[in-house]
Design a protein around this motif. Structure first.
Motif, short mmCIF file in Angstrom:
data_model
loop_
_atom_site.label_atom_id
_atom_site.label_comp_id
_atom_site.label_asym_id
_atom_site.label_seq_id
_atom_site.Cartn_x
_atom_site.Cartn_y
_atom_site.Cartn_z
N TYR A 169 46.70 50.27 33.37
CA TYR A 169 47.63 50.11 34.50
C TYR A 169 47.02 49.35 35.68
N GLN A 170 45.82 48.84 35.49
CA GLN A 170 45.13 48.19 36.60
C GLN A 170 45.96 47.05 37.22
N ASP A 171 46.41 46.11 36.38
CA ASP A 171 47.15 44.95 36.92
C ASP A 171 48.47 45.38 37.52
N GLU A 192 41.63 48.66 51.13
CA GLU A 192 40.47 49.34 50.55
C GLU A 192 40.73 49.60 49.05
N THR A 193 41.91 50.12 48.75
CA THR A 193 42.23 50.40 47.35
C THR A 193 42.30 49.10 46.55
N LEU A 194 42.91 48.07 47.15
CA LEU A 194 43.00 46.79 46.44
C LEU A 194 41.62 46.21 46.18
N GLY A 195 40.74 46.35 47.16
CA GLY A 195 39.37 45.86 47.00
C GLY A 195 38.72 46.55 45.82
N PHE A 196 38.91 47.84 45.74
CA PHE A 196 38.34 48.63 44.65
C PHE A 196 38.91 48.18 43.30
N LEU A 197 40.24 47.94 43.29
CA LEU A 197 40.89 47.59 42.02
C LEU A 197 40.57 46.16 41.57
N LYS A 198 40.36 45.30 42.57
CA LYS A 198 40.16 43.90 42.21
C LYS A 198 38.70 43.59 41.87
N ASN A 199 37.81 44.43 42.39
CA ASN A 199 36.40 44.10 42.21
C ASN A 199 35.74 44.76 41.02
N LYS A 200 36.44 45.66 40.39
CA LYS A 200 35.81 46.23 39.19
C LYS A 200 36.86 46.63 38.17
N GLU A 201 36.37 46.73 36.97
CA GLU A 201 37.28 47.08 35.89
C GLU A 201 37.60 48.56 35.96
N LEU A 202 38.86 48.87 35.99
CA LEU A 202 39.26 50.28 36.05
C LEU A 202 38.95 50.96 34.71
N GLN A 203 38.29 52.10 34.77
CA GLN A 203 37.95 52.84 33.55
C GLN A 203 39.09 53.79 33.19
#
Ligand code: MSP
Length: 654
Positions: A169-171, A192-203
């Motif tokens: 569901y990351q994208d 902040e949340t977008l930064g987190f989602l865009k900078n790493k692959e969600l596990q």
């Protein structure tokens, strides 16, 4: 609110029952209460949910430490929250406990459904686990080997577990946040949340805990060897409480939630885990998630280990509920951190409540008593000049009109500021109109009556606007103005002439008596005795050197020794303290140390620690302590000073 919503559903986080409530919990709950109250007054159907998060490791550990079952731990602590909410005049519509059947059933049904749809799968997991946060992290997440959230050490764990396919569901989530600007508030938290989602692959999210490690949780319906992860369980409270999978009509009525109020520390769980869970469940997203900042003590984070946590009950006992609620709402700019000091509290109380609001109330009521026989004067305009009164009324109405949109935009502190400005304007008006001067002239009765009536009407409006923040005092104020039905209704608020002429007013006593503070900067002449005594006392203590350095002799005067911990136990009624029996080489001693939040008694036994051996014995909570152990700490992180390699007890440390 520019557009009146058809309903309003507000939630607080559900609080852990491992400890008693503190100011942070009070703040979110008061905030939700104020928001709910404004919406109710506007005639909007409102639902306000709070509750307790009763599963998980923290509760289990607290129960173990207290020698009771987890359910007993929950039952004992939940009462503290419920009592505090009562004292804080919180009007929640529901209180959910995650150990209730109505919640557990929904969690299990949800798990089963997601498992059946392959949204949940089983896999072997290897990673790092933070007990404090109850979360798994990858090697890359760690910051200097510690938990990235709380900086505490993490444990390496390899086990089979169940996973929720969050990564897929990351994208979608990035897109959802970007196309719904009000979804996460304030906007910098969305970034902040977008930064987190865009900078790493969600596990994928590990949503189970093997019972062998943690038994206190909701059992997975498809594997009885496991319980579900506390966050997967907890987040579902927001829907289980309003009828998800149990009462369709009720669920339709309240969901989607208008605002989830949260603290900034639980942003990721609410803005990443929760939306992806809902998406997988095919449930609509909440309208907004609002993260507020933290209350700090001065500039320091409040934490149990630092002993600087503000106890709401103490504040209420000292200053009253309404003043406490007022301070919290008025002082914190929503979204930012704020500092709580008693000094700031007293300052704001005296200036806003005792001086401004208290003063104007006394003036209006006293003058109505004196010049109008204690009865609400007449509304009729004479043929005198009413320009000042009209201007005052207009300004009060403008404040009321502006307040709605401000609250809709979560600018609660600013909206309170607006009302207080209106209150001050009544004072300025009275000063200008000076009814006491008019009273000295002949034939001014009508003008005095009209003047005091206008001031009373403006006060009525201001009291209504402040009612959600200070319900008890504002009801008392409006009752004193002679209102039979003192509970305000905001949509009928700005009609002039609501107060009934001829009704008796009453004197409510001092609504906000001034808090007298001892001045710290009193001149010597103000306190002659004390000063003199001080000057006559011989200086016993050695003055610290100006450069902050100490001498070699001073260092050598401290006798540091290694010691081995023989026994450790909790001290009843002191949640931070542990009583240790230590072997100092030639002797055994008892120490009391404030490390209970960082070490369990079991993990201490056998450790070689370093202690100050020549410290004067003292009693802590009535328990004798003969020495002091050394520990390093930063923020919430505390580690004992130990010695490397083999070293027995009694060795001197230099
Ligand atoms: N149980 C979880 C929430 C689950 S919601 C589905 C939890 N509980 S908590 O009891 O630890 O914290 C509850 C709230 O208190 C959080 O929103 C947290 O931010 C807030 N606060 C704790 N200390 C605080 C301050 N010093 N200041 C303001 N709020 C802070 O997390």
């Amino acid at each position: 609110m520019s557009e009146k919503p058809s309903k309003y559903y507000v939630t607080t986080p559900i609080y852990y029952v491992n400890d008693k409530p503190h100011i942070g919990h009070s703040y979110t709950t008061i905030l939700a209460d104020v928001l709910a109250s404004y919406h109710r007054l506007l005639g909007i159907p409102t639902h306000f949910l709070t509750g307790t998060d009763e599963h998980g490791q923290k509760v289990q550990q607290a129960a173990d430490a207290n020698g009771i079952t987890p359910q007993e731990q929950c039952d004992q602590t939940v009462v503290r929250f419920q009592e505090l909410w009562k004292r804080l005049e919180i009007q929640n519509d529901d209180f959910i406990r995650t150990t209730e059947d109505r919640h557990k059933t929904v969690v299990q049904q949800t798990l089963q459904e997601l498992f059946d749809r392959d949204e949940i799968y089983k896999a072997e997991y290897e990673g790092w686990y933070c007990v404090g946060c109850e979360r798994f992290f990858t090697e890359k997440d760690l910051v200097e080997g510690n938990c990235p959230e709380c900086n505490r050490p993490v444990d390496k764990i390899i086990e089979s577990n169940y996973f929720f396919r969050m990564s897929k569901y990351q994208d979608w989530l990035i897109d959802y946040i970007e196309s719904n600007p009000g979804f996460i508030q304030p906007s910098f938290r969305a970034n902040e949340t977008l930064g987190f989602l865009k900078n790493k692959e969600l596990q994928d999210l590990c949503i189970s805990r093997p019972k062998s490690r943690l038994a206190w949780g909701i059992e997975l319906p498809f594997d009885t060897e496991f319980v579900t992860y506390v966050w997967f369980d907890a987040l579902i409270n927001y829907i289980s409480a309003v009828g998800y999978k149990s009462d369709e009509e009720q669920f339709k009525k309240w969901w989607p939630c208008s605002t989830h109020l949260i603290g900034k520390d639980i942003l990721t769980t609410h803005t990443v885990y929760w939306p992806t869970m809902l998406k997988a469940m095919n449930v609509a997203m909440p309208e907004s998630i609002f993260a507020h900042g933290w209350w700090l003590t001065g500039r320091t984070k409040m934490s149990k280990s630092l002993g600087n946590v503000v106890n709401p009950m103490d504040m209420i006992d000292s200053y009253g509920v309404d003043a406490f609620r007022y301070f919290l709402v008025a002082e914190m700019t929503l979204g930012q951190d704020a500092s709580f000091t008693e000094e700031a509290f007293v300052k704001r109380y005296n200036s806003d409540l005792a001086n401004d609001l208290g003063n104007v109330t006394n003036r209006v009521l006293n003058m109505i008593s004196r010049y109008c026989d204690g009865q609400m004067p007449s509304v009729s305009k004479g043929d005198f000049d009413t320009e000042l009164e009209e201007a005052l009324w207009k300004e009060t109405v403008a404040a009321a009109d502006e307040m709605g949109p401000m609250i809709g935009n979560m600018k609660l502190d600013a909206s309170i500021g607006l009302v207080m400005t209106a209150v001050r304007k009544i004072n300025v008006y009275l000063q200008e109109r000076a009814p006491w001067s008019l009273a000295k002239q002949e034939g001014t009765e009508d003008q005095i009556a009209y003047s005091l009536y206008t001031a009373a009407e403006c006060l009525r409006v201001c009291a209504a606007l402040l009612y959600p923040v200070m319900p008890e005092k504002m009801l008392a104020l409006r009752t004193a103005l002679g209102m039979a039905d003192a509970k305000p209704q905001l949509d009928k608020l700005t009609q002039f002439g609501v107060l009934a002429s001829g009704t008796e007013i009453s004197q409510p006593g001092a609504l906000f008596p001034r808090i007298e503070v001892e001045k710290k900067d009193e001149k010597p002449a103000d306190k002659p005795k004390k000063q003199k005594q001080k000057q006559q006392q011989p200086q016993k203590k050695e003055e610290p050197s100006k450069d902050g350095l100490i001498t070699f002799d001073q260092v050598m005067a401290v006798n540091l020794k290694t010691a081995v911990v023989l026994e450790a136990e909790k001290i009843e009624g002191a949640d931070k303290l542990l009583k240790l029996q230590i072997n100092l080489g030639e002797e055994k001693r008892q120490l009391v140390a404030g490390i209970a939040l960082h070490y369990t008694p079991e993990e201490l036994v056998g450790k070689t620690i370093v202690v100050v051996a020549n410290l004067k014995p003292a009693k802590l909570r009535g328990v004798k302590s003969e020495g002091m152990l050394l520990a390093a700490s930063i923020g919430d992180n505390l580690k004992l000073v130990t010695v490397e390699g083999e070293m027995g007890p009694g060795a001197s440390v230099k």
